[in-house]
Motif scaffolding. Structure first.
Motif, PDB file in Angstrom:
ATOM      1  N   MET A   1      44.233  52.056  72.143  1.00  0.00           N
ATOM      2  CA  MET A   1      45.528  52.209  72.790  1.00  0.00           C
ATOM      3  C   MET A   1      46.116  50.831  73.097  1.00  0.00           C
ATOM      4  SD  MET A   1      47.575  54.515  73.920  1.00  0.00           S
ATOM      5  CE  MET A   1      48.860  54.837  75.061  1.00  0.00           C
ATOM      6  N   LEU A   2      47.370  50.680  72.796  1.00  0.00           N
ATOM      7  CA  LEU A   2      48.060  49.418  73.068  1.00  0.00           C
ATOM      8  C   LEU A   2      48.326  49.266  74.559  1.00  0.00           C
ATOM      9  CD1 LEU A   2      50.822  49.352  70.295  1.00  0.00           C
ATOM     10  CD2 LEU A   2      48.786  47.937  70.434  1.00  0.00           C
ATOM     11  N   PRO A   3      48.324  48.029  75.031  1.00  0.00           N
ATOM     12  CA  PRO A   3      48.676  47.803  76.435  1.00  0.00           C
ATOM     13  C   PRO A   3      50.185  47.926  76.637  1.00  0.00           C
ATOM     14  CG  PRO A   3      48.305  45.713  75.334  1.00  0.00           C
ATOM     15  CD  PRO A   3      47.955  46.795  74.340  1.00  0.00           C
ATOM     16  N   SER A   4      50.573  48.173  77.862  1.00  0.00           N
ATOM     17  CA  SER A   4      51.982  48.110  78.256  1.00  0.00           C
ATOM     18  C   SER A   4      52.225  46.729  78.844  1.00  0.00           C
ATOM     19  CB  SER A   4      52.289  49.182  79.304  1.00  0.00           C
ATOM     20  OG  SER A   4      52.157  50.469  78.742  1.00  0.00           O
ATOM     21  N   PHE A   5      53.479  46.291  78.821  1.00  0.00           N
ATOM     22  CA  PHE A   5      53.840  44.977  79.334  1.00  0.00           C
ATOM     23  C   PHE A   5      55.074  45.082  80.206  1.00  0.00           C
ATOM     24  CE2 PHE A   5      52.313  43.992  74.915  1.00  0.00           C
ATOM     25  CZ  PHE A   5      51.093  43.454  75.281  1.00  0.00           C
ATOM     26  N   GLN A   6      55.200  44.115  81.102  1.00  0.00           N
ATOM     27  CA  GLN A   6      56.426  43.946  81.862  1.00  0.00           C
ATOM     28  C   GLN A   6      56.887  42.509  81.697  1.00  0.00           C
ATOM     29  OE1 GLN A   6      56.890  45.577  85.799  1.00  0.00           O
ATOM     30  NE2 GLN A   6      55.011  46.785  85.539  1.00  0.00           N
ATOM     31  N   THR A   7      58.193  42.351  81.659  1.00  0.00           N
ATOM     32  CA  THR A   7      58.793  41.025  81.678  1.00  0.00           C
ATOM     33  C   THR A   7      59.695  41.004  82.911  1.00  0.00           C
ATOM     34  OG1 THR A   7      60.749  41.647  80.388  1.00  0.00           O
ATOM     35  CG2 THR A   7      58.786  40.956  79.146  1.00  0.00           C
ATOM     36  N   GLU A   8      60.477  39.990  83.035  1.00  0.00           N
ATOM     37  CA  GLU A   8      61.368  39.902  84.197  1.00  0.00           C
ATOM     38  C   GLU A   8      62.283  41.127  84.293  1.00  0.00           C
ATOM     39  OE1 GLU A   8      65.064  37.163  85.741  1.00  0.00           O
ATOM     40  OE2 GLU A   8      63.522  36.203  84.524  1.00  0.00           O
ATOM     41  N   ARG A   9      62.839  41.552  83.156  1.00  0.00           N
ATOM     42  CA  ARG A   9      63.815  42.652  83.182  1.00  0.00           C
ATOM     43  C   ARG A   9      63.397  43.900  82.428  1.00  0.00           C
ATOM     44  NH1 ARG A   9      68.827  40.614  80.461  1.00  0.00           N
ATOM     45  NH2 ARG A   9      67.272  39.735  79.053  1.00  0.00           N
ATOM     46  N   LEU A  10      62.261  43.848  81.713  1.00  0.00           N
ATOM     47  CA  LEU A  10      61.920  44.921  80.790  1.00  0.00           C
ATOM     48  C   LEU A  10      60.542  45.506  81.043  1.00  0.00           C
ATOM     49  CD1 LEU A  10      63.069  43.153  77.500  1.00  0.00           C
ATOM     50  CD2 LEU A  10      64.382  44.808  78.859  1.00  0.00           C
ATOM     51  N   PHE A  11      60.402  46.743  80.601  1.00  0.00           N
ATOM     52  CA  PHE A  11      59.112  47.412  80.543  1.00  0.00           C
ATOM     53  C   PHE A  11      58.887  47.779  79.083  1.00  0.00           C
ATOM     54  CE2 PHE A  11      56.580  51.397  80.740  1.00  0.00           C
ATOM     55  CZ  PHE A  11      55.426  50.845  81.252  1.00  0.00           C
ATOM     56  N   LEU A  12      57.749  47.388  78.522  1.00  0.00           N
ATOM     57  CA  LEU A  12      57.383  47.706  77.141  1.00  0.00           C
ATOM     58  C   LEU A  12      56.144  48.587  77.182  1.00  0.00           C
ATOM     59  CD1 LEU A  12      58.849  44.835  77.079  1.00  0.00           C
ATOM     60  CD2 LEU A  12      57.656  44.493  74.949  1.00  0.00           C
ATOM     61  N   ARG A  13      56.213  49.724  76.507  1.00  0.00           N
ATOM     62  CA  ARG A  13      55.047  50.594  76.438  1.00  0.00           C
ATOM     63  C   ARG A  13      54.841  51.017  74.994  1.00  0.00           C
ATOM     64  NH1 ARG A  13      56.824  55.228  74.966  1.00  0.00           N
ATOM     65  NH2 ARG A  13      58.529  56.336  75.937  1.00  0.00           N
ATOM     66  N   PRO A  14      53.610  51.389  74.632  1.00  0.00           N
ATOM     67  CA  PRO A  14      53.369  51.816  73.251  1.00  0.00           C
ATOM     68  C   PRO A  14      54.332  52.924  72.847  1.00  0.00           C
ATOM     69  CG  PRO A  14      51.302  51.592  74.429  1.00  0.00           C
ATOM     70  CD  PRO A  14      52.393  51.445  75.448  1.00  0.00           C
ATOM     71  N   ARG A  15      54.880  52.813  71.658  1.00  0.00           N
ATOM     72  CA  ARG A  15      55.804  53.829  71.149  1.00  0.00           C
ATOM     73  C   ARG A  15      55.025  55.088  70.813  1.00  0.00           C
ATOM     74  NH1 ARG A  15      59.780  53.075  65.932  1.00  0.00           N
ATOM     75  NH2 ARG A  15      57.811  53.152  64.817  1.00  0.00           N
ATOM     76  N   THR A  16      55.584  56.233  71.186  1.00  0.00           N
ATOM     77  CA  THR A  16      54.944  57.521  70.932  1.00  0.00           C
ATOM     78  C   THR A  16      55.951  58.484  70.322  1.00  0.00           C
ATOM     79  OG1 THR A  16      55.515  58.523  73.063  1.00  0.00           O
ATOM     80  CG2 THR A  16      53.489  57.179  72.988  1.00  0.00           C
ATOM     81  N   LEU A  17      55.465  59.667  69.986  1.00  0.00           N
ATOM     82  CA  LEU A  17      56.368  60.697  69.460  1.00  0.00           C
ATOM     83  C   LEU A  17      57.429  61.105  70.471  1.00  0.00           C
ATOM     84  CD1 LEU A  17      53.942  62.888  67.322  1.00  0.00           C
ATOM     85  CD2 LEU A  17      55.832  61.467  66.497  1.00  0.00           C
ATOM     86  N   ASP A  18      57.208  60.830  71.756  1.00  0.00           N
ATOM     87  CA  ASP A  18      58.249  61.093  72.756  1.00  0.00           C
ATOM     88  C   ASP A  18      59.496  60.260  72.493  1.00  0.00           C
ATOM     89  OD1 ASP A  18      56.612  62.900  74.081  1.00  0.00           O
ATOM     90  OD2 ASP A  18      55.926  61.426  75.562  1.00  0.00           O
ATOM     91  N   ASP A  19      59.353  59.164  71.753  1.00  0.00           N
ATOM     92  CA  ASP A  19      60.476  58.276  71.435  1.00  0.00           C
ATOM     93  C   ASP A  19      61.151  58.633  70.112  1.00  0.00           C
ATOM     94  OD1 ASP A  19      59.754  56.717  73.724  1.00  0.00           O
ATOM     95  OD2 ASP A  19      58.213  55.729  72.506  1.00  0.00           O
ATOM     96  N   PHE A  20      60.650  59.658  69.446  1.00  0.00           N
ATOM     97  CA  PHE A  20      61.102  59.994  68.097  1.00  0.00           C
ATOM     98  C   PHE A  20      62.619  60.172  68.025  1.00  0.00           C
ATOM     99  CE2 PHE A  20      62.035  62.883  64.592  1.00  0.00           C
ATOM    100  CZ  PHE A  20      61.314  62.325  63.555  1.00  0.00           C
ATOM    101  N   ASN A  21      63.179  61.014  68.874  1.00  0.00           N
ATOM    102  CA  ASN A  21      64.616  61.306  68.795  1.00  0.00           C
ATOM    103  C   ASN A  21      65.465  60.074  69.076  1.00  0.00           C
ATOM    104  OD1 ASN A  21      64.256  63.987  68.048  1.00  0.00           O
ATOM    105  ND2 ASN A  21      64.193  64.688  70.166  1.00  0.00           N
ATOM    106  N   GLU A  22      65.036  59.252  70.036  1.00  0.00           N
ATOM    107  CA  GLU A  22      65.785  58.031  70.337  1.00  0.00           C
ATOM    108  C   GLU A  22      65.717  57.045  69.173  1.00  0.00           C
ATOM    109  OE1 GLU A  22      63.673  59.444  72.463  1.00  0.00           O
ATOM    110  OE2 GLU A  22      64.845  59.887  74.251  1.00  0.00           O
ATOM    111  N   CYS A  23      64.539  56.926  68.555  1.00  0.00           N
ATOM    112  CA  CYS A  23      64.393  56.037  67.395  1.00  0.00           C
ATOM    113  C   CYS A  23      65.238  56.536  66.218  1.00  0.00           C
ATOM    114  CB  CYS A  23      62.932  55.947  66.969  1.00  0.00           C
ATOM    115  SG  CYS A  23      61.877  55.028  68.101  1.00  0.00           S
ATOM    116  N   LEU A  24      65.209  57.832  66.002  1.00  0.00           N
ATOM    117  CA  LEU A  24      65.978  58.433  64.912  1.00  0.00           C
ATOM    118  C   LEU A  24      67.469  58.185  65.116  1.00  0.00           C
ATOM    119  CD1 LEU A  24      65.353  60.169  62.374  1.00  0.00           C
ATOM    120  CD2 LEU A  24      65.804  62.176  63.788  1.00  0.00           C
TER     121      LEU A  24
END
Length: 177
Positions: A1-24
């Protein structure tokens, strides 16, 4: 499993099928995919390609991260990748794709800096590459801002591109680590 990250303004998390519609939806915006070859105009191939990319294991510490702004943590703004070049390797590539509403805010640069840190400090890659269409000036600026070095013009998937590279030593020199 990939780690999640935070930056000053962003949250990055591993991409999953929950992101499918937004990616499409993002890929269907012809301005977003203007410089990127892919199956964007064929709905069946596009969905298959996206599903395969989301579910594929690219190796330890490698993959795609979905990007969300901290102030609107449910708003998908795009993704960033650190995967074997063309999904095969052996080179490791970095890339990003953001929704048009997120352009010009520095999100790609901010996310890419964090993923580069992960690439060199955690995964231990020796070098990272990026091929960018020569007319994609915003992505070229991101590559240069994060410290990638232009190494020449080449071809990628039958299209011209500008090739960029960063080695572990370049990373150390650029970020002072």
């Amino acid at each position: 499993m990939l780690p999640s990250f935070q930056t000053e303004r962003l949250f990055l998390r591993p991409r999953t099928l929950d992101d499918f519609n937004e990616c499409l939806a993002m890929d269907k915006d012809s301005e977003v995919t203007k410089y990127i070859p892919g199956p964007w105009s064929d709905p069946v191939q596009h969905e298959r390609f996206l599903s395969e990319r989301i579910q594929k294991s690219f190796g330890p510490g490698l993959g795609y991260w979905s990007i969300f702004p901290k102030e609107q943590s449910s708003q998908f703004v795009g993704w960033i990748l650190l995967i074997p070049y063309d999904g095969i390797g052996p080179e490791i590539e970095i890339g990003w794709r953001l929704n048009r509403f997120a352009w010009g805010k520095g999100y790609a640069t901010e996310a890419a800096r964090r993923v580069l840190e992960h690439a060199f400090k955690t995964v231990g890659v020796g070098r990272v590459v990026a091929d960018i269409h020569p007319e994609n000036q915003p992505s070229i600026r991101v590559a240069e801002k994060i410290g990638l070095t232009f190494v020449g013009d080449s071809m990628h998937d039958g299209f011209p591109c500008k090739s960029y590279v960063m080695t572990r030593n370049d990373y150390s020199d650029h970020y002072g680590v």
